[in-house]
Motif scaffolding. Sequence first.
Motif, PDB file in Angstrom:
ATOM      1  N   LYS A  89       0.813  -1.217   0.000  1.00 25.87           N
ATOM      2  CA  LYS A  89       0.000   0.000   0.000  1.00 25.87           C
ATOM      3  C   LYS A  89       0.846   1.267   0.000  1.00 25.87           C
ATOM      4  CE  LYS A  89      -4.087  -1.867   2.216  1.00 25.87           C
ATOM      5  NZ  LYS A  89      -4.894  -1.911   3.443  1.00 25.87           N
ATOM      6  N   ASN A  90       2.159   1.062   0.154  1.00 27.34           N
ATOM      7  CA  ASN A  90       3.034   2.230   0.240  1.00 27.34           C
ATOM      8  C   ASN A  90       3.453   2.701  -1.131  1.00 27.34           C
ATOM      9  OD1 ASN A  90       3.403   2.056   3.227  1.00 27.34           O
ATOM     10  ND2 ASN A  90       4.255   0.067   2.610  1.00 27.34           N
ATOM     11  N   GLU A 130      -4.838   3.177  -1.421  1.00 23.63           N
ATOM     12  CA  GLU A 130      -5.764   2.048  -1.275  1.00 23.63           C
ATOM     13  C   GLU A 130      -6.705   1.977  -2.453  1.00 23.63           C
ATOM     14  OE1 GLU A 130      -7.625   1.267   2.608  1.00 23.63           O
ATOM     15  OE2 GLU A 130      -6.140   2.707   3.358  1.00 23.63           O
ATOM     16  N   GLU A 131      -6.917   0.773  -2.896  1.00 18.10           N
ATOM     17  CA  GLU A 131      -7.851   0.573  -4.006  1.00 18.10           C
ATOM     18  C   GLU A 131      -9.256   0.539  -3.441  1.00 18.10           C
ATOM     19  OE1 GLU A 131      -6.773  -3.038  -5.890  1.00 18.10           O
ATOM     20  OE2 GLU A 131      -4.792  -2.311  -6.507  1.00 18.10           O
ATOM     21  N   ARG A 132     -10.106   1.327  -3.986  1.00 19.04           N
ATOM     22  CA  ARG A 132     -11.505   1.317  -3.531  1.00 19.04           C
ATOM     23  C   ARG A 132     -12.414   1.270  -4.741  1.00 19.04           C
ATOM     24  NH1 ARG A 132     -11.508   5.656   1.408  1.00 19.04           N
ATOM     25  NH2 ARG A 132     -10.162   4.435   2.779  1.00 19.04           N
ATOM     26  N   ILE A 163       0.045   6.459   1.459  1.00 20.76           N
ATOM     27  CA  ILE A 163      -0.654   5.177   1.527  1.00 20.76           C
ATOM     28  C   ILE A 163      -1.726   5.209   0.445  1.00 20.76           C
ATOM     29  CG2 ILE A 163      -2.218   3.712   2.870  1.00 20.76           C
ATOM     30  CD1 ILE A 163       0.540   3.563   3.960  1.00 20.76           C
ATOM     31  N   PHE A 181      -8.785   5.000  -6.564  1.00 17.56           N
ATOM     32  CA  PHE A 181      -7.747   4.966  -5.520  1.00 17.56           C
ATOM     33  C   PHE A 181      -7.992   6.063  -4.493  1.00 17.56           C
ATOM     34  CE2 PHE A 181      -5.770   2.776  -9.006  1.00 17.56           C
ATOM     35  CZ  PHE A 181      -5.117   1.730  -8.369  1.00 17.56           C
ATOM     36  N   HIS A 182      -7.738   5.699  -3.294  1.00 20.93           N
ATOM     37  CA  HIS A 182      -7.786   6.694  -2.226  1.00 20.93           C
ATOM     38  C   HIS A 182      -6.367   6.853  -1.701  1.00 20.93           C
ATOM     39  CE1 HIS A 182      -9.104   8.817   1.338  1.00 20.93           C
ATOM     40  NE2 HIS A 182      -8.248   8.039   2.018  1.00 20.93           N
ATOM     41  N   ASN A 183      -5.876   8.085  -1.627  1.00 25.23           N
ATOM     42  CA  ASN A 183      -4.505   8.235  -1.145  1.00 25.23           C
ATOM     43  C   ASN A 183      -4.445   9.119   0.077  1.00 25.23           C
ATOM     44  OD1 ASN A 183      -3.924  11.110  -1.962  1.00 25.23           O
ATOM     45  ND2 ASN A 183      -4.590  10.222  -3.929  1.00 25.23           N
TER      46      ASN A 183
END
Lengths: 223, 863
Positions: B34-35, B51-53, B49, B62-64
């Motif tokens: 996730k990094n 994250e796939e959403r 970070i 993506f949420h970063n």
Amino acid sequence: MTTSSADKRKADLKVIILGDFAVGKTSLICRYIEGKFRPHETTIGAAFFLKQWGPYNVAVWDTAGDEKYTGLQSFYCRNAGAAILAFDLNHESSFESLWARFLPLLDNANEDCLKVVVGTKLDLLQPGSREVTQEEARRFSREINNNIDLKKLDREPYFETSSKTGQSVTEMFEFIYQYCLPLSEHEKKSAVETKRTSAFNTSTVDLNKPAVSSPKRTNCCSR
Amino acid sequence: MSIKAFELVPAIERLKLMSDKAKTQIECIDVCGKNLYIGTNDCFVVHYILEERPTQAGRMAFHNEKQGHKYLALKKPIDQLRAASALNRILVLCDHTLTMLNMLDLEPVMSGAKVKGVTYFCLNDNPVRGNPFSVEVCVALKKKQIQLYTITEDRIIHVKDVSIPEQAIRIGIDGHFICAALASQYCMVNFETGQLQDLFPYDSESTKPVVKRISKEEFLLSGPSALGMFVTSEGISQRPPMQLSDNLLGVSYVHPYIVSLNDEFITVHSILDQQQKQAIPFQGGANIGDFDGRVFISSAKEIYALVPVAWEKQVQALLADKRVQEALDLAKNANHAGLSKDKFLKIYRRFQQQAAFIEFSQQNFDEAKELFKGGKVDVRELLSLYPGLMPSSSNFTRSIPVLHEIADVNNLCKDNEEMKKDYKKFLRNYLEEIRGTKDGHGFKQVIDTVLLKLYAEINWPELIPLIAVDTGCDLKESVEWLEKYERYHALGLLFKYHGENDKAMQIWSRLVNGEIKDELFPGLEFVVEFLSNINDPELVWKYVDWALEKDQELSVKIFTERPSNEPPTERFRPETVIDYLHRFPKAVIAYLEYLIFQKKLEKEKYHTHLAVLYLDSVLQLMKNNNVKKEHLDNARSKLRHMLQLSNMYRVQLILGKVKEQDMHAECAILYGKLEEHDKAMKILVHKLKDYVAAENYCFVNSQGKDSTYRKRLFHILLGVYLDPSNERKDLLVTPAVELLNRNVTEFDTAKVLQLLPENWSVQLVKQFLSQTVRKSMNFHRTIRIERMMSRGENLWVKEASIQMQKSPIQMNDDKMCAVCNRAFSDPTFVRYPNGIITHVHCAKNKHVCPVTGKLFSICSKNS
């Protein structure tokens, strides 16, 4: 089609075709692999065909004749067990190129590489249009094969072919295979069989083949 | 040929961190789990970070979230970043120095380990040493050298130096092999052996070198003229090159796609066929990288992810474009991770099925056939495309979701009749191939019914075998269809197969009568054969009349060629049949012949009947004057044959009729049967003048009797020849002499001599006489020899008898019978040659010793 399904397998023999731009190298190979004659675009870099010969896989490499790829050709010659030196029977310059440009490239090929000289476009030959005589081509084919024992061959490694009519094309390839990967009569027969059935091979799934997965994924934790 | 293999999805839009500094640009990125790490041109390392959403629409988003950043205080751009999650470190190349930061808080490692003079570094994804807590790193130095290091949590351990002829610009490593882009060429170095192999030159002016590890021991390099060259660690190529775009900035590989980046486009090539599959316009791209199978691309300010479209979707899209081969190749070679073999096979089959229908719709029949088989397409799915062929009993509905968009074949062909024929031909071939194989398992009725329909339509000869042998055809529907196309013979066969013989016979009788026509119908013979073979007297009697009226001689086979294993029934008793056949004289004859000559029935009634019938037919012919002689001869020879062969008929009856008609040959035979040989031979000799026949008569009539009988016959014949009362006896001299001279053994010489006329010269019968004399001499001598031998034998026996009897036997009370062990009370007793003595009544067999079982022969000398 052939390349996609078979490239993972290692070839037992590498055959490379060299020759000047537009002498008909790709046509020659296509006539052999597909059994028909059709016009081709200029080959970019190189192309690759896999052929079954009895139990063996033969990789036939088609190279681009264009001079700008000369640097790559010597790379593609590496490990070649046989080389087809193609020239246009109607153009002497293409014959001279073999000696001047292409022969040195074969330094990278196997030491015992069989070099077959092939005159193309036999069908275009008109009375008087022939620019390369059979004798000089034959002599050339003998001279360049001094690395191997010519007595082992049942004929001189020189062919005059026509990709349009298919004349001598298959004979030439099988002459090469028979020299490099000799087959018994029985195996030869079955080689012809596989030729016929190979067309269907690609439509079946090989269950024994391991599922291809991305190689990157497995290495994740070793970083 | 394009396909949507990837979707470009923004990962980090604008770098929030650098919003205050407009000049800040992304220099390099790395993603690890996730990094996400960013190295900037102004010496920052930034940690996000990511994250796939998946959004509600099912797309990836993506949420970063920024975690932190670190300024390295070198005022130089960060050239390279690589996370080493096993060590919890990131490797950073900045200002030609390789250092390590903590992965989470971005603090430099305490040891301060570093390598200086580095221009480029890479990690070994196929490490030589198996230590999971270390990382193998290969670095290119400013000098003409490559170095190998093993890096642990806080140490960088030098392993090896490799000298190279020029400075390395880009390097890649796999196992022992380092592939390096030097200033003007690529080379492959084995760092274990130090062996260096030149690959090929490139023009550093026009080409930015790229070294990308593709898989184990295989690299992708950017060659001249923007060619992507595949090279194995052996320094050879096993795949053809692919034409990439100019001004290549970098490449990534996510099986089976090579993604390349230049300043305008993201281009996707398939490694399977080296063809370009997708191009996404992308301005200002700077970096591309694949991290754990995910591709990220950065421009100066933004980061995007290339999210792969699921391979199933890609295959579906290819199929929608009718690119069958490509689709199937992709399906086979795509990343099947997370799918069990069974599941994959199921999915793959479905693609094959879809592909099959695509090929089918394009009339690529060979391909379609293979795919139909390979994909195990429900045969009804295919049949449902042919209007009218599907058996109405089948309640098949096409599978949902649909496999194809073909309404039906008529729709495909529009009004092209040739094409329709091709489609039907294809179906025929296909069904023939799968019929009886596992591909057609469970659909026998459907397949057979449809085949029947196809055959019926074009009157294909296979129709008959299809129906006659093991057919699964649905009766009702097939009947309709066969009637529609007037395939009546087949219809009859179908009824027969289903046991409806009566219906079958109705059809066939109509065919024979010519009411309906079918060129496949073999004719009346077929019907007769059928009737003769069915075990259904009712049906036979129903049609036999009709058949006999059509052709007596043929139809009588219904009776004569009954199956041999048919049990005798009341309905086919010979009397019944004969009575019935009364109206059909030819049939009666044939039937009686069958009974007499084949069945060998010895009933006077049949024999007489047949003889009378023969005679009648002869008489009939004789009455008719303009009958050919051959016919008559034929009929008479049949009659004679019958008269001669059989002994069962009533001779007197026939004789009476024959006499009336002066049928001498027949008369002769009949007299022979009555043993009135004199009469018979007189006819033969005087009426027919057939001397050969007369001699023959002697032989034939004496067959099976003793030689004296034959002799008698010949004497009768001779008597007939030499009958003095005959006026024209001179004519018979020659046959008489011939007879004598040839058949001499059969005569009693004395009687012959009496018979011979006095005026005959000896010369005439010389041959006969000399042979006779010789013969009787021979006979005389043979008799003498026999007599002498008999006498000798008699002496012999006498001698033996004397030998045996010459010693006395004393009988007293002590002597007991060897059989019953009792005393002898009578004066008579039996003595066997071996000395055993018994009562007379105890000697049951005088040739066998009752005690030892020894055999005694009278003539045996030793007894």
